[in-house]
Design an enzyme around this catalytic site. Structure first.
Site, PDB file in Angstrom:
ATOM      1  N   ARG A  51      18.064  30.311  23.913  1.00  0.00           N
ATOM      2  CA  ARG A  51      17.026  30.978  24.702  1.00  0.00           C
ATOM      3  C   ARG A  51      16.150  31.854  23.802  1.00  0.00           C
ATOM      4  NH1 ARG A  51      14.091  31.239  29.525  1.00  0.00           N
ATOM      5  NH2 ARG A  51      13.904  33.397  30.240  1.00  0.00           N
TER       6      ARG A  51
ATOM      7  N   GLU B 253      49.968  37.936  41.188  1.00  0.00           N
ATOM      8  CA  GLU B 253      51.239  38.120  40.469  1.00  0.00           C
ATOM      9  C   GLU B 253      51.427  39.548  39.970  1.00  0.00           C
ATOM     10  OE1 GLU B 253      52.698  34.988  38.019  1.00  0.00           O
ATOM     11  OE2 GLU B 253      51.542  33.476  39.111  1.00  0.00           O
TER      12      GLU B 253
ATOM     13  N   THR C  66      49.273  43.313  40.965  1.00  0.00           N
ATOM     14  CA  THR C  66      47.973  43.885  40.624  1.00  0.00           C
ATOM     15  C   THR C  66      48.068  44.632  39.291  1.00  0.00           C
ATOM     16  OG1 THR C  66      48.391  46.019  41.702  1.00  0.00           O
ATOM     17  CG2 THR C  66      47.510  44.242  43.090  1.00  0.00           C
TER      18      THR C  66
ATOM     19  N   SER D  82      52.444  44.069  47.076  1.00  0.00           N
ATOM     20  CA  SER D  82      53.005  44.740  45.908  1.00  0.00           C
ATOM     21  C   SER D  82      54.435  45.209  46.156  1.00  0.00           C
ATOM     22  CB  SER D  82      52.118  45.931  45.519  1.00  0.00           C
ATOM     23  OG  SER D  82      50.842  45.494  45.107  1.00  0.00           O
TER      24      SER D  82
ATOM     25  N   PRO E 290      52.259  39.094  54.790  1.00  0.00           N
ATOM     26  CA  PRO E 290      51.112  39.872  55.266  1.00  0.00           C
ATOM     27  C   PRO E 290      51.290  41.383  55.122  1.00  0.00           C
ATOM     28  CG  PRO E 290      51.558  38.077  56.782  1.00  0.00           C
ATOM     29  CD  PRO E 290      52.670  38.072  55.786  1.00  0.00           C
TER      30      PRO E 290
ATOM     31  N   GLY F 192      21.008  37.195  32.023  1.00  0.00           N
ATOM     32  CA  GLY F 192      20.026  37.879  32.858  1.00  0.00           C
ATOM     33  C   GLY F 192      19.991  37.303  34.274  1.00  0.00           C
TER      34      GLY F 192
ATOM     35  N   THR G 231      49.315  30.018  47.014  1.00  0.00           N
ATOM     36  CA  THR G 231      48.556  28.970  46.335  1.00  0.00           C
ATOM     37  C   THR G 231      49.217  27.627  46.589  1.00  0.00           C
ATOM     38  OG1 THR G 231      47.876  30.511  44.608  1.00  0.00           O
ATOM     39  CG2 THR G 231      47.733  28.171  44.088  1.00  0.00           C
TER      40      THR G 231
END
Length: 390
Positions: free
Chosen positions: A275, A370, A372, A140, A136, A346, A166
């Protein structure tokens, strides 16, 4: 709109075995992952049964030694597998990358006895791993971590909290970095902790903007006791082990980022061809054609960069600077490409009816995990010019 399997990418692969492997991965993606990716992400479902299938198929241990159940594949091949998986669903591609990261300390620094005891189950026995470095108050600045491991006879007792983990709460094993000595990086050691260890628990998963199917949670260690045989490497070697793992892990993130970017490019290109506006397909308008051309160039450049770094690694050459460059460039490219994909669609791109908004939300986290991208720039500059304040 139903999910579409990623379009095949023209790849230069080193062996026939590698080509067969990528064909297997693409077949698995089309059958098991792509058809329900958006639905499962929206529902926040983690595909544990799919990871068991990946393990049975030999895809969770690709870059590791066949002696212990690995695939003996070069990183050049392993990363392209990650890209294919991430293009279909980032939760899967990133999950495989994290599992590989969690195996790195044991595979690279464990004793032969430790490797023989644990690696076969980790690489091909259905187990799922997690990597516990961040806390916590130390993201970094990982060298300032506070989780402690105190020797007690022939065991270690671990106390502390890890953050942003993870697979937190679901993993079968955790590679844990903990302080065993004084302040700074030299006081850190690495441990292999079983997921069912007494005193280990996970908090409620974080509520994230993307990757909702991938659980990210704090993991608490309350007097978790592990035997001395689960210390990986030498006491005090943990931080160098962590840095070694992160160099390889950053390449995994780079490959995943290009997978997400490729998926966004494929969808935007096909949409623009189908489109019609003002009586013409969108793909007839030069402004949009140039935008998609720029997207494709970023994807190809990113792929070339991460593969160049992987080939250095495979040759046993230094690759830390190139890994940081690949992670930086590929994740920034993925962010821009996915934003542009939303723009191509869009208003429809801003709705959950199409997957490009999911790609954009997922790309953002890859600029953070992993290390920044600001940290990557520091790493690159340090390699080029030395540390600041010399």
């Amino acid at each position: 709109m139903p999910d579409r399997a990623p379009q095949p990418v023209d790849r230069q692969l080193p062996t026939d075995e590698a080509r067969d492997l990528l064909a297997l991965v693409r077949e698995l993606v089309q059958r098991e992952i792509a058809p329900k990716a958006s639905e499962e992400e929206e529902a926040g479902r983690f595909p544990r049964e799919l990871f068991a299938l990946l393990s049975d198929s030999g895809l969770l241990g690709l870059p590791y030694d066949a002696e212990y159940g690995g695939g003996d594949q070069p990183y050049e091949v392993y990363l392209q597998v990650l890209e294919e998986l991430a293009a279909a669903r980032l939760t899967v591609g990133l999950g495989v990358s994290v599992h590989s990261l969690a195996c790195h300390a044991l595979a690279g620094f464990g004793t032969k006895e430790q490797q023989a005891e644990h690696l076969p189950a980790m690489l091909g026995g259905g187990l799922l791993g997690a990597y516990c470095l961040s806390e916590p108050a130390s993201g970094s600045d990982a060298a300032s971590l506070r989780t402690k491991a105190v020797r007690d006879g022939d065991s270690w007792v671990i106390n502390g909290t890890k953050a942003w983990i993870t697979h937190g709460g679901l993993a079968d094993f955790y590679t844990v970095l903990a302080r065993t000595g004084g302040e700074g990086p030299r006081g850190i050691s690495a441990f292999l902790v079983p997921g069912d260890a007494e005193g280990l628990s996970a908090a409620v998963p974080e509520k994230k903007m993307g990757m909702k199917g991938s659980p990210t949670a704090q993991v608490h260690f309350d007097d978790v006791r592990v035997p001395d045989t689960r210390l990986l490497g030498e006491e005090g070697q943990g931080f160098s082990i962590a840095l070694s793992a992160l160099d390889s892990g950053r390449l995994g993130i780079a490959a995943c980022a290009i997978g997400v970017a490729q998926a966004a490019l494929d969808f935007a290109s096909q949409y623009a061809s189908e489109r019609r506006q003002f009586g013409h397909p969108l793909a007839d308008f030069q402004g949009l054609r140039f935008l998609i051309a720029d997207m494709a160039t970023k994807v190809e450049a990113g792929r070339a960069l991460y593969l160049a770094a992987a080939r250095l690694r495979d040759a046993g050459l230094p690759f830390s600077r190139q890994a940081a460059m690949a992670k930086l460039f590929c994740t920034d490219a993925a962010m821009q490409v996915t934003v542009d994909a939303v723009q191509v669609l869009g208003g429809y791109g801003y709705t959950a009816d199409f997957p490009v908004e999911r790609y954009m939300r997922e790309a953002k986290v890859l600029q953070i995990v992993e290390g920044t991208n600001q940290i990557q720039r520091m790493v690159i500059a340090r390699h080029l010019m030395g540390p600041e304040g010399r």
